[in-house]
Design a protein around this motif. Structure first.
Motif, PDB file in Angstrom:
ATOM      1  N   ILE A   1       7.845   5.204   5.597  1.00 55.97           N
ATOM      2  CA  ILE A   1       7.431   3.839   5.921  1.00 55.97           C
ATOM      3  C   ILE A   1       6.937   3.788   7.367  1.00 55.97           C
ATOM      4  N   THR A   2       5.780   3.210   7.573  1.00 53.22           N
ATOM      5  CA  THR A   2       5.233   3.068   8.927  1.00 53.22           C
ATOM      6  C   THR A   2       4.637   1.673   9.104  1.00 53.22           C
ATOM      7  N   PHE A   3       4.531   1.279  10.367  1.00 54.87           N
ATOM      8  CA  PHE A   3       3.873   0.016  10.693  1.00 54.87           C
ATOM      9  C   PHE A   3       2.414   0.316  11.018  1.00 54.87           C
TER      10      PHE A   3
ATOM     11  N   GLU B   1       5.235 -13.606   6.648  1.00 60.19           N
ATOM     12  CA  GLU B   1       3.870 -13.324   7.085  1.00 60.19           C
ATOM     13  C   GLU B   1       3.213 -12.240   6.248  1.00 60.19           C
ATOM     14  N   HIS B   2       3.969 -11.604   5.363  1.00 64.38           N
ATOM     15  CA  HIS B   2       3.441 -10.461   4.623  1.00 64.38           C
ATOM     16  C   HIS B   2       3.244 -10.762   3.141  1.00 64.38           C
TER      17      HIS B   2
ATOM     18  N   ARG C   1      -3.578  -3.142  10.087  1.00 64.69           N
ATOM     19  CA  ARG C   1      -3.281  -4.151   9.068  1.00 64.69           C
ATOM     20  C   ARG C   1      -2.256  -5.161   9.539  1.00 64.69           C
ATOM     21  N   ASN C   2      -1.589  -4.825  10.652  1.00 65.61           N
ATOM     22  CA  ASN C   2      -0.500  -5.653  11.172  1.00 65.61           C
ATOM     23  C   ASN C   2       0.579  -5.848  10.113  1.00 65.61           C
ATOM     24  N   GLY C   3       0.921  -4.746   9.466  1.00 64.03           N
ATOM     25  CA  GLY C   3       1.947  -4.807   8.427  1.00 64.03           C
ATOM     26  C   GLY C   3       2.453  -3.425   8.077  1.00 64.03           C
TER      27      GLY C   3
ATOM     28  N   GLY D   1       0.799  -1.215   0.000  1.00 67.83           N
ATOM     29  CA  GLY D   1       0.000   0.000   0.000  1.00 67.83           C
ATOM     30  C   GLY D   1       0.838   1.274   0.000  1.00 67.83           C
ATOM     31  N   LEU D   2       0.441   2.253  -0.822  1.00 69.41           N
ATOM     32  CA  LEU D   2       1.044   3.586  -0.841  1.00 69.41           C
ATOM     33  C   LEU D   2      -0.086   4.597  -0.675  1.00 69.41           C
ATOM     34  N   ILE D   3      -0.070   5.338   0.430  1.00 67.52           N
ATOM     35  CA  ILE D   3      -1.107   6.324   0.711  1.00 67.52           C
ATOM     36  C   ILE D   3      -0.724   7.655   0.082  1.00 67.52           C
ATOM     37  N   LEU D   4      -1.648   8.235  -0.672  1.00 71.96           N
ATOM     38  CA  LEU D   4      -1.439   9.530  -1.318  1.00 71.96           C
ATOM     39  C   LEU D   4      -2.396  10.553  -0.705  1.00 71.96           C
ATOM     40  N   TRP D   5      -1.846  11.691  -0.275  1.00 70.46           N
ATOM     41  CA  TRP D   5      -2.650  12.768   0.301  1.00 70.46           C
ATOM     42  C   TRP D   5      -2.659  14.005  -0.595  1.00 70.46           C
TER      43      TRP D   5
END
Length: 494
Positions: free
Chosen positions: A263-265, A357-358, A269-271, A234-238
C-alpha cells in the motif's frame, strides 16, 4: 472443490461444506508425465534439510524468467524462475529453478499459476531470511532448489483435484484482511506496508509495455477493484504471469483474496493505491464465506450500479406497516419466500461516512437505458443505447450512491443503500449540490444524522441464491421523538 464464481453451480451438502465445480481447464504446452521415478512424493510438512525429494503441489504463484549474478559465478549470468507450491491446506513452500536461458524459458512456457505439477530431484535447503523478504510468506523453514538435474511435469494423478482445491484457499486466515475503507481511512500511516485485501474485480485497464531505467522490458496494467466499503480502488500489476491471469478475470464476478499487497500513497492521485510485488499471492475466487458474501455484493453492485434504477414503483410509506427489530429482520431474511419485503425499523443510522474524501457519493445514470456513466466518459457507455451518440444524448440522471448501516438495540444491519429521496431528506441537499459542499459541512451533516432516532422504512429485494442474495434499500428515514419511541415499545410489550 472451490467455487468458480457461478453460484448456480453451488450446493450446500449435508455436512454443511460448500463446494462447486471449478471451471478452470488449463491448456498444457508440455505433455503430462506421471511418476518419473518410483519415489513416493514427499509432503511439505515433513521435509528435512539436505535431502533430495519429489513433490506434488499446485502452483500458487510464480514469476517470469530473470537473470542474476550469484556469488559462485559473479561473471556468469544465470537464469531462474521462482514459484510457490502447495500440497495441503496448511503447508506451502517457495522453490527456485536454476538453469540455462533456453531451459528456463522452456520451463516457463510449460506451466502456469493454478496448475498441479510434480517435481523431481529438488534439494531441500534452509530458507535464507534475506531471500525470503522478496518471496511469498511460507510456513516452512525450508526452500526448494532445482537445477538442470531436476524435472518438473504436469501432474495427472487421481488425487489431482485435492491439490486444485488448495489453490482456492487463502494462505492467510480468512478474516485477516483490510477493507478498502480501512486502507483509505488509515491513509499515509499504511504507506509502504504490506496488507491483505478481499476485493472484487471491476475493470482491467490497458496493458502497457514499459522499459525500466536499466533497460528491462516489463508489462504494467492497473486493475480496478472494489468491496462493500469502497466503489473503486487501484491495484497495479507488474508481473506478466499475474497480468496473463488477470485477463481471464470477469468484472463483477471474480473475487480476489490478495496476500501481502503493498500500500502506498500516490501524490499524483492524492490517494492510496496498491501494488502487487514478488511477495504477493492472489487467490482467485477463494473458497471462504467472506468471499461468497462479496461475490453476492458484486452482483448487487452490477444491478444497483448497472441496469436497475430507483424508479421501481414502491408503495407509499403509509402502506408499509410491518415492524421488525434488526435481529428479527436478519432471521426472516434466511427464510424469505417473497421476492420483495417491505418493513419498518425503529432505530438509528450507525454508519454514514459521507465526509470521506476518497469516495464518490454521487453518480450519473443514462436517462434512456439507466446504465451508469463511466468516470472517464461524458456520455453513455452502452453502445446499444440511443443516447450513446453525441447527437441523441440526453442530460443524465444525477443520483446519490451512499452506503450505510442501520442499528437498534438488537443488532446492526450492514450493506444498506440509501435511496436518493432518503439521502436528500437526511442531508437537506440534492445530489447536484452535494459535491460542492465543504468537508466541514459534510462532517456537520454526518453528525446531524449519526445515532439520531428514526423510523426507517426499508425494502429488501431477493436477487438469487447463496449466503447474501439480497439488495437492502432504505426508502425513507423519518425522525422520531423519545415519546414516539416509548409509545412504540409499550405497544410491543402489550
Amino acid at each position: 472443490m472451490a467455487w468458480s464464481g457461478k453460484f448456480d453451480d453451488m450446493f450446500i451438502e449435508n455436512d454443511g461444506n460448500t463446494s462447486a465445480w471449478n471451471q478452470r481447464q488449463p491448456h498444457h504446452k508440455m505433455p503430462a508425465k506421471k511418476n518419473l521415478n518410483t519415489n513416493t512424493p514427499s509432503i511439505i510438512q515433513n521435509l528435512q534439510q539436505g535431502i533430495t525429494i519429489s513433490l506434488v503441489g499446485v502452483i500458487l504463484m510464480r514469476d517470469s524468467p530473470r537473470s542474476v549474478f550469484t556469488k559462485k559465478t559473479p561473471t556468469k549470468e544465470r537464469y531462474c524462475i521462482s514459484l510457490t507450491l502447495r500440497d495441503s491446506v496448511d503447508w506451502f513452500i517457495n522453490a527456485t529453478y536454476w538453469g540455462e536461458k533456453a531451459m528456463i524459458n522452456s520451463i516457463s512456457e510449460s506451466f502456469k499459476i493454478g496448475e498441479v505439477v510434480e517435481i523431481h530431484n529438488a534439494m531441500v535447503m534452509a530458507a535464507n531470511s534475506f531471500d525470503e523478504k522478496f518471496k511469498p510468506w511460507s510456513p516452512s523453514p525450508f526452500t526448494l532448489n532445482l537445477s538442470e538435474f531436476s524435472n518438473i511435469t504436469l501432474y495427472t494423478g487421481p488425487d489431482r483435484d485435492k491439490y486444485l482445491s488448495c489453490s482456492h484457499l487463502p494462505i492467510k486466515p480468512a478474516s485477516d484482511y483490510y477493507t478498502l475503507e480501512d486502507v483509505n481511512i488509515n491513509g499515509q500511516t499504511l504507506h509502504g506496508e504490506n496488507v491483505n485485501l478481499l476485493v472484487a474485480v471491476k475493470k482491467l485497464g490497458q496493458i502497457k509495455d514499459i522499459t525500466t531505467k536499466t533497460g528491462k522490458q516489463m508489462k504494467r496494467c492497473e486493475l480496478k477493484v472494489f468491496d462493500e466499503t469502497c466503489q473503486l480502488f487501484g491495484l497495479i500489476l507488474w508481473e506478466e504471469q499475474i497480468i496473463n491471469e488477470a485477463v481471464t478475470w470477469i468484472p463483477n464476478q471474480t473475487v480476489l483474496f490478495i496476500n501481502d499487497v503493498r500500500i502506498t500513497f500516490d501524490e499524483f492521485r492524492n490517494g492510496m493505491i496498491s501494488t502487487a510485488t514478488s511477495r504477493t499471492v492472489i487467490t482467485v475466487n477463494p473458497d471462504i464465506m467472506e468471499a461468497q458474501h462479496l461475490y453476492h455484493f458484486a452482483q448487487l453492485g452490477q444491478d444497483e450500479n448497472g441496469t436497475l434504477t430507483e424508479n421501481e414503483i414502491d408503495p407509499d410509506i403509509s402502506e408499509i406497516t410491518d415492524v421488525f427489530t434488526v435481529k428479527q429482520l436478519k432471521e426472516s431474511m434466511s427464510s424469505l419466500t417473497s421476492t420483495v419485503q417491505y418493513g419498518i425499523i425503529y432505530g438509528f443510522i450507525s454508519w454514514f461516512d459521507v465526509d470521506s474524501e476518497h469516495k464518490h457519493f454521487v453518480r450519473l445514470r443514462c436517462a434512456d437505458c439507466s446504465t451508469l456513466f463511466d468516470d472517464n466518459s461524458p456520455m453513455c457507455v452502452n453502445t446499444n443505447c440511443t443516447s450513446a451518440s453525441e447527437f441523441n444524448m440526453k442530460p443524465p440522471i444525477t443520483e446519490f450512491s451512499i452506503g450505510t448501516a442501520v442499528s437498534d438495540y438488537t443488532d446492526t444491519l450492514r450493506g444498506c443503500f440509501l435511496s436518493t429521496s432518503a439521502a436528500e431528506s437526511l442531508l437537506h441537499t440534492n445530489p447536484e449540490q452535494f459535491p460542492f459542499l465543504s468537508i466541514n459541512k459534510k462532517t456537520q451533516l454526518k453528525w446531524e444524522v449519526l445515532f439520531e432516532k428514526f423510523q426507517i422504512y426499508f425494502k429488501i429485494k431477493k436477487q438469487g441464491f447463496g449466503t447474501k442474495p439480497y439488495r437492502i434499500r432504505i426508502i425513507q428515514c423519518i425522525p422520531i421523538s423519545i415519546q414516539d419511541l416509548t409509545n412504540h415499545f409499550q405497544q410491543q410489550l402489550q
